[in-house]
Write an enzyme that holds these catalytic residues in place. Structure first.
Site, PDB file in Angstrom:
ATOM      1  N   GLU A 116       0.815  -1.213   0.000  1.00  0.00           N
ATOM      2  CA  GLU A 116       0.000   0.000   0.000  1.00  0.00           C
ATOM      3  C   GLU A 116       0.852   1.269   0.000  1.00  0.00           C
ATOM      4  O   GLU A 116       0.371   2.344   0.353  1.00  0.00           O
ATOM      5  CB  GLU A 116      -0.954   0.012   1.210  1.00  0.00           C
ATOM      6  N   HIS A 139      -2.816   2.227   8.465  1.00  0.00           N
ATOM      7  CA  HIS A 139      -3.897   1.417   7.891  1.00  0.00           C
ATOM      8  C   HIS A 139      -4.073   0.148   8.700  1.00  0.00           C
ATOM      9  O   HIS A 139      -3.093  -0.509   9.053  1.00  0.00           O
ATOM     10  CB  HIS A 139      -3.566   1.075   6.424  1.00  0.00           C
ATOM     11  N   HIS A 141      -7.307  -3.109   9.993  1.00  0.00           N
ATOM     12  CA  HIS A 141      -8.569  -3.798   9.713  1.00  0.00           C
ATOM     13  C   HIS A 141      -9.350  -3.978  11.023  1.00  0.00           C
ATOM     14  O   HIS A 141      -9.573  -5.106  11.458  1.00  0.00           O
ATOM     15  CB  HIS A 141      -8.289  -5.181   9.093  1.00  0.00           C
ATOM     16  N   GLU A 169     -17.803  11.535  22.602  1.00  0.00           N
ATOM     17  CA  GLU A 169     -16.561  12.219  22.254  1.00  0.00           C
ATOM     18  C   GLU A 169     -16.302  12.275  20.739  1.00  0.00           C
ATOM     19  O   GLU A 169     -15.435  13.029  20.299  1.00  0.00           O
ATOM     20  CB  GLU A 169     -15.383  11.528  22.933  1.00  0.00           C
ATOM     21  N   HIS A 210     -12.993  -3.359   3.847  1.00  0.00           N
ATOM     22  CA  HIS A 210     -11.561  -3.681   3.927  1.00  0.00           C
ATOM     23  C   HIS A 210     -10.963  -3.181   5.252  1.00  0.00           C
ATOM     24  O   HIS A 210     -10.364  -3.969   5.980  1.00  0.00           O
ATOM     25  CB  HIS A 210     -10.816  -3.074   2.729  1.00  0.00           C
TER      26      HIS A 210
HETATM   27  O1  2HA Z   1      -1.501  -6.595   3.522  1.00  0.00           O
HETATM   28  O2  2HA Z   1      -3.618  -4.545   4.732  1.00  0.00           O
HETATM   29  O3  2HA Z   1      -4.326  -3.554   2.391  1.00  0.00           O
HETATM   30  C1  2HA Z   1      -1.593  -5.351   4.011  1.00  0.00           C
HETATM   31  C2  2HA Z   1      -2.915  -4.790   3.790  1.00  0.00           C
HETATM   32  C3  2HA Z   1      -3.355  -4.514   2.424  1.00  0.00           C
HETATM   33 ZN    ZN Z   2      -5.542  -3.742   4.338  1.00  0.00          ZN
END
Ligand code: 2HA
Ligand code: ZN
Length: 270
Positions: A116, A139, A141, A169, A210
């Site tokens: 990414e 980033h 998940h 909040e 995602h």
């Molecule tokens: O593998 O999260 O978006 C890493 C990730 C891809």
């Molecule tokens: Zn990801």
């Protein structure tokens, strides 16, 4: 030269990735972080004239040329960063208008930065264009944010409005709201460009079904933003499908934002 493993940025990255893993936000090799570092921060630990490898990036970002980034590696596990920083992390300097990255430290098994990387670099450029203090793109998940994606419309206004209602909040922590992208193929320049576009307006961008992208002036701030969005999503999921007896109403959200003096998206309220 000081030992880079004792540097504040490697220590903080190890601590943050360990916490993210334990919170269930970064299973296996999921997620990635990049941190903009000043040459003055890096120079006590590295000979910045010694380039180990030059790695093509596949995109252009002229405004980032010469900038240094600490970044997680492709295929690497957040769970392993604290134990093996030199393999799971790298420090690169963006070169040649963004088309290449010069590796100065890390990725010791011959690896490279996260898949990414385009979304990260384009997001850094976008955030810096509106906030010169931005340093971090993160980033992950997070479980409840992802769960919410399956049972809630995916648009900026309604997603933000629901999150704001879930914890008092929220409107104070992310008064500009959250951006939402539809499901897209990850790892591409297209999702990078779409994320960067949203990042001009928001520090938190949901990648539909995602995960989440967050920006901040520090790792702590980006982490806190993920944490707050995720907490609100958790409340949403825990209460979804149940009769709503109480809610935070729009005049109350407005009063809150005004009381805390934050500049909020008034058009996201009814
Ligand atoms: O593998 O999260 O978006 C890493 C990730 C891809
Ligand atoms: Zn990801």
């Amino acid at each position: 030269m000081n030992d880079i493993l004792n540097s504040p940025f490697i220590s903080e990255m190890a601590e943050i990735t360990s916490n993210m893993y334990r919170l269930g936000w970064n299973e296996r090799n999921g997620g990635n972080i990049s941190v903009l570092l000043g040459e003055d921060e890096v120079a006590p630990y590295l000979d910045v004239t010694r380039v180990l490898r030059t790695i093509p990036t596949g995109f252009e970002a002229p405004e980032l040329t010469g900038k240094y980034f600490l970044v997680t590696g492709t295929g690497k596990y957040f769970r392993r960063v604290a134990a093996d920083p030199e393999n799971t992390l790298g420090i690169v300097r963006v070169a040649d208008g963004g088309r290449t990255a010069e590796l100065l430290w890390g990725f010791s098994d011959g690896g490279k930065f996260t898949s990414e990387f385009p979304a990260h670099m384009m997001s850094h450029a976008a955030r810096l264009s509106v906030d010169s203090d931005n340093r971090v793109i993160m980033h992950c998940h997070p479980t409840y944010t992802l769960a919410m994606n399956y049972i809630h419309p995916l648009d900026d206004r309604s997603f933000t409005h629901t999150l704001w209602q879930m914890c008092t909040e929220c409107i104070v922590v992310f008064p500009e709201g959250v951006g939402v992208l539809p499901w897209m193929v990850c790892g591409t320049n297209e999702i990078g460009l779409a994320t960067a576009e949203k990042m001009k307006e928001y520090r938190a961008v949901v990648w539909g079904m995602h995960g989440l992208y967050c920006a901040g002036k520090s790792m702590e701030e980006a982490f806190g933003l993920v944490e707050t969005v995720e907490k609100a999503a958790q409340i949403f999921v825990l209460t979804a499908g149940k009769p709503r007896v109480n809610t935070i109403r729009d005049p109350e959200l407005r009063a809150l934002a005004e009381s805390f003096g934050v500049s909020y998206r008034a058009d996201f309220l009814d």
